[in-house]
Design an enzyme around this catalytic site. Sequence first.
Site, PDB file in Angstrom:
ATOM      1  N   ASP A   1       0.842  -1.195   0.000  1.00 52.97           N
ATOM      2  CA  ASP A   1       0.000   0.000   0.000  1.00 52.97           C
ATOM      3  C   ASP A   1       0.881   1.250   0.000  1.00 52.97           C
ATOM      4  O   ASP A   1       0.651   2.198  -0.754  1.00 52.97           O
ATOM      5  CB  ASP A   1      -0.901  -0.027   1.244  1.00 52.97           C
ATOM      6  CG  ASP A   1      -2.100   0.894   1.130  1.00 52.97           C
ATOM      7  OD1 ASP A   1      -2.416   1.338   0.011  1.00 52.97           O
ATOM      8  OD2 ASP A   1      -2.730   1.158   2.171  1.00 52.97           O
TER       9      ASP A   1
ATOM     10  N   HIS B   1      -4.325   3.062  -6.976  1.00 50.21           N
ATOM     11  CA  HIS B   1      -5.501   2.733  -6.164  1.00 50.21           C
ATOM     12  C   HIS B   1      -6.757   2.556  -7.015  1.00 50.21           C
ATOM     13  O   HIS B   1      -7.630   1.748  -6.667  1.00 50.21           O
ATOM     14  CB  HIS B   1      -5.719   3.785  -5.083  1.00 50.21           C
ATOM     15  CG  HIS B   1      -4.948   3.508  -3.829  1.00 50.21           C
ATOM     16  ND1 HIS B   1      -3.611   3.808  -3.698  1.00 50.21           N
ATOM     17  CD2 HIS B   1      -5.314   2.909  -2.666  1.00 50.21           C
ATOM     18  CE1 HIS B   1      -3.198   3.429  -2.496  1.00 50.21           C
ATOM     19  NE2 HIS B   1      -4.207   2.870  -1.851  1.00 50.21           N
TER      20      HIS B   1
ATOM     21  N   HIS C   1      -6.410  -0.898  -8.217  1.00 51.42           N
ATOM     22  CA  HIS C   1      -6.788  -1.772  -7.098  1.00 51.42           C
ATOM     23  C   HIS C   1      -8.295  -1.915  -7.028  1.00 51.42           C
ATOM     24  O   HIS C   1      -8.837  -3.036  -6.904  1.00 51.42           O
ATOM     25  CB  HIS C   1      -6.281  -1.200  -5.767  1.00 51.42           C
ATOM     26  CG  HIS C   1      -7.053  -1.704  -4.580  1.00 51.42           C
ATOM     27  ND1 HIS C   1      -8.249  -1.131  -4.165  1.00 51.42           N
ATOM     28  CD2 HIS C   1      -6.834  -2.746  -3.732  1.00 51.42           C
ATOM     29  CE1 HIS C   1      -8.726  -1.803  -3.135  1.00 51.42           C
ATOM     30  NE2 HIS C   1      -7.883  -2.784  -2.852  1.00 51.42           N
TER      31      HIS C   1
ATOM     32  N   HIS D   1      -5.582  -5.580   0.629  1.00 50.15           N
ATOM     33  CA  HIS D   1      -5.615  -4.299  -0.072  1.00 50.15           C
ATOM     34  C   HIS D   1      -4.246  -3.945  -0.654  1.00 50.15           C
ATOM     35  O   HIS D   1      -4.117  -3.658  -1.848  1.00 50.15           O
ATOM     36  CB  HIS D   1      -6.073  -3.211   0.918  1.00 50.15           C
ATOM     37  CG  HIS D   1      -5.959  -1.814   0.396  1.00 50.15           C
ATOM     38  ND1 HIS D   1      -6.936  -1.226  -0.383  1.00 50.15           N
ATOM     39  CD2 HIS D   1      -4.982  -0.877   0.551  1.00 50.15           C
ATOM     40  CE1 HIS D   1      -6.561   0.006  -0.683  1.00 50.15           C
ATOM     41  NE2 HIS D   1      -5.385   0.250  -0.135  1.00 50.15           N
TER      42      HIS D   1
END
Length: 364
Positions: A172, A255, A258, A272
Site C-alpha cells: 500500500d 488505487h 486496485h 488491499h
Amino acid sequence: MTTKIVASPSKYIQGNEELAKVGNHTRDFGKLPFVIADDFVMSLTKDIIEKSYKDNGSNFVMEKFNGECSKVEINRLKEICRGKSCDIVVGIGGGKTLDTAKAIAHYLNLPVIIAPTIASTDAPCSALSVIYTEEGEFDEYLLLPKNPTMVLMDTKIIAAAPVRLLVAGMGDALATYFEARACKQSNAITMAGAHSTEASYALAELCYNTLMTDGLKAKLAAESKVSNLSLEKIIEANTYLSGIGFESGGLAGAHAIHNGFTVLEECHHLYHGEKVAFGTIAQLALENAPMEEIDEVIEFCIDVGLPITLEDMGIKEVKEDDIRKVAKASTAEGETIYNMPFPVTEDDVYAAILTADKIGRLYK
C-alpha cells in the site's frame, strides 16, 4: 494562488506496549469509550484493555466488529454506541475495523482513537473510510471532515502479527510516492480537498525511500516476531508517512486499478496492499516510466513477497473479458485514475495491466 492542505491526526503515538495505556489516552476525550474489534483481535487484546481501564478506574463498552466495513455494519454499531451513551469511539484491529470506527465517530460527532494491531494499510491516519458492499466489493470513499483524534501504534503487537500483513502494508505504501508525483504533475485535488503541499510530497518520497532501505530488513525481523529499528521505521512508513502522503499528496492510478481488481472473485483473497502493489506496477506501465524505476519497484516486490504478475494475484487464466471488467471499474466516473497527468481511457488501463503482467513475467 491555489489552496493547499496537509491533513493529519491530532496525535500519532508509536511505542512498545502502547495499547496498555489506552485507558489513559482516552480519558482526556470521553468518559465511556465504545471499543470495537473483530473476534480475533478481541481475544488478543481484551485482557490488555480491561486492565488498562481498571487501573485508571473507568469503564468501557466493547462490541464485536463483523468483518466488513459496509453501510449495514456501520449503522448496526452506530446504533449500539448511541444506545449505550458512549462518548468516544476506539477502533482496534485492521483497516476495515478502523475505517468503521472512523465512520461511526463521524456520524455521531464523537472523537475517535485508532489503534492498529497490524501495519497493513495507510488507513489509520486519514480522514477517510473505504466503504465496501456486504460482498466485499468496493462501494465508495467516505470523506470525513477531520482526521482521527489519535493514532496509537503498539509495536509489540504489530511485530507479532502475521508477516504477510506487514508486507501488504508495504504494498500500500509503495504506491504513495508515485501517486503523489502524478498528482503533483497534474495539480490534482487530493483527498484532503485541495492541492498537495511540499510537506506531503516530501513525506511521500521519504515513505518510498524508507521502504527501499528498510523493507526487507523489517520483514526479516517480523518473521522472528521481534521489533527492531527497521521494523519501527516500516511501521511508521506504512502508517504515518503513507497515510499523510496519500491523503494530502493524492491518489492516482494504483488505487484506481486496485479498486478495479475488487470486481474479480479470484482477487478477493488478496489484501488491499497486495492489489495496490500490482496497481503500482500497472500505473508505472501506464505512464511509461523508465525501466530502471520499474525494475527497482519489481525487485522490491520480489524481495518482500508482493505480487508482480496476474498469476501472483490469483488469476491463473488471463481472460480478456475479466481484464476489461477491471479496466472499466478502474475508469469509473470519479475514480482517482483521472488524477494522472494525462487523459486515461479504459483501453489505456487494459493495456497497462497486460503490460505490467508481461514485465513481471520477465522476472520469473
